[in-house]
Design an enzyme around this catalytic site. Structure first.
Site, PDB file in Angstrom:
ATOM      1  N   LYS A   1     -21.996  41.190  62.714  1.00 30.57           N
ATOM      2  CA  LYS A   1     -20.538  40.304  62.288  1.00 30.57           C
ATOM      3  C   LYS A   1     -20.676  38.981  63.638  1.00 30.57           C
ATOM      4  O   LYS A   1     -21.393  38.993  64.605  1.00 30.57           O
ATOM      5  CB  LYS A   1     -19.959  41.115  63.426  1.00 30.57           C
ATOM      6  CG  LYS A   1     -18.440  40.818  62.684  1.00 30.57           C
ATOM      7  CD  LYS A   1     -17.248  42.641  63.259  1.00 30.57           C
ATOM      8  CE  LYS A   1     -16.545  41.994  62.922  1.00 30.57           C
ATOM      9  NZ  LYS A   1     -15.582  43.351  63.801  1.00 30.57           N
TER      10      LYS A   1
HETATM   11  O1  G3P Z   1     -12.060  44.465  64.399  1.00 32.54           O
HETATM   12  C1  G3P Z   1     -11.057  43.114  64.804  1.00 32.54           C
HETATM   13  C2  G3P Z   1      -9.781  44.107  64.139  1.00 32.54           C
HETATM   14  O2  G3P Z   1      -9.390  44.962  62.805  1.00 32.54           O
HETATM   15  C3  G3P Z   1      -8.359  43.940  65.041  1.00 32.54           C
HETATM   16  O3  G3P Z   1      -7.729  44.214  65.024  1.00 32.54           O
HETATM   17  O4  G3P Z   1      -5.495  45.443  65.836  1.00 32.54           O
HETATM   18  O5  G3P Z   1      -7.342  44.044  67.541  1.00 32.54           O
HETATM   19  O6  G3P Z   1      -6.080  43.095  65.538  1.00 32.54           O
HETATM   20  P1  G3P Z   1      -6.240  44.164  66.209  1.00 32.54           P
END
Ligand code: G3P
Length: 217
Positions: free
Chosen positions: A83
């Site tokens: 990633k």
């Molecule tokens: O892995 C990236 C993403 O899914 C993060 O989510 O909830 O931290 O915005 P969030």
């Protein structure tokens, strides 16, 4: 649509994978930082449990460093997807890692323009963050609609991986829009199971059955 868990927790994975609905895992530096074990060991254990794509993110900020880290992460297991963060350096690294034969997930995508650029360098996956777009009073799912439309127009092989999904409705909308994958925390996946009528219905079936058994006995 494929369903991934967005987690670094082996507990989440051990709980949900045996059900048979999980196709892969995404991690990020914030998620892995919560875990006690060394990140390489956790990633290896996740790969042994899931046998699907497992995204592992680089923390370098220059293309050279990202490629070096990406190769190192990819060596952990054949299921690792490297990633990289969106940006000129991330895209440069993406092209080089793809040329090496590694799968690459371009993350931190917040616009259709960014997704288009990631697809042009051959990203295997793009990760638009719907929840974080919603957080700034914009429409995260509209972004998915736009990206799916653009990728369909040009037959890009890049898969749309809906990230930062925070609710069951994000998952349902992603599926309706034809996104390839939705990744969400274990709590959101658990919420997908829930419906009060299922619980009430089961309770009623079991009660009726018990009653009938008592009469027959
Ligand atoms: O892995 C990236 C993403 O899914 C993060 O989510 O909830 O931290 O915005 P969030």
């Amino acid at each position: 649509m494929k369903l991934f868990i967005d987690t670094g927790s082996l507990k989440d994975i051990e709980k949900l994978v045996p059900i048979g609905i999980i196709d892969g895992i995404t991690t990020n530096p914030s998620l892995l930082a919560k875990e006690e074990e060394d990140h390489r060991q956790i990633l290896k254990r996740i790969c042994d449990l899931v046998r699907g794509p497992v995204s592992a993110e680089v923390v370098a900020t220059d293309a050279e460093g990202m490629v070096r880290e990406g190769r190192d992460l990819a060596a952990i297991d054949e299921h690792i997807v490297v990633k990289v963060p969106f940006g000129p350096e991330g895209l440069k690294a993406c092209g080089r890692l793809r040329a090496d034969g590694h799968r690459v997930n371009v993350t931190l995508v917040f616009s259709a323009a960014q997704a288009l650029l990631a697809a042009k360098v051959g990203a295997s996956y793009v990760s638009p963050f719907v929840g974080r777009v919603d957080d700034i009073a914009s429409d995260g799912m509209r972004l998915i609609e736009e990206i799916v439309e653009i990728f369909d127009n040009y037959d890009f092989a890049t898969e749309v991986l809906v990230a930062s999904a925070r609710s069951p409705m994000h998952v349902v909308q992603a599926a309706r829009m034809g996104a390839d994958i939705c990744t969400c925390p274990a709590t959101v996946i658990e919420a997908l199971f829930k419906h009060p009528l299922t619980d009430i219905g089961l309770e009623r079936f079991l009660k009726d059955w018990e009653k009938a058994q008592a009469v027959k006995a």
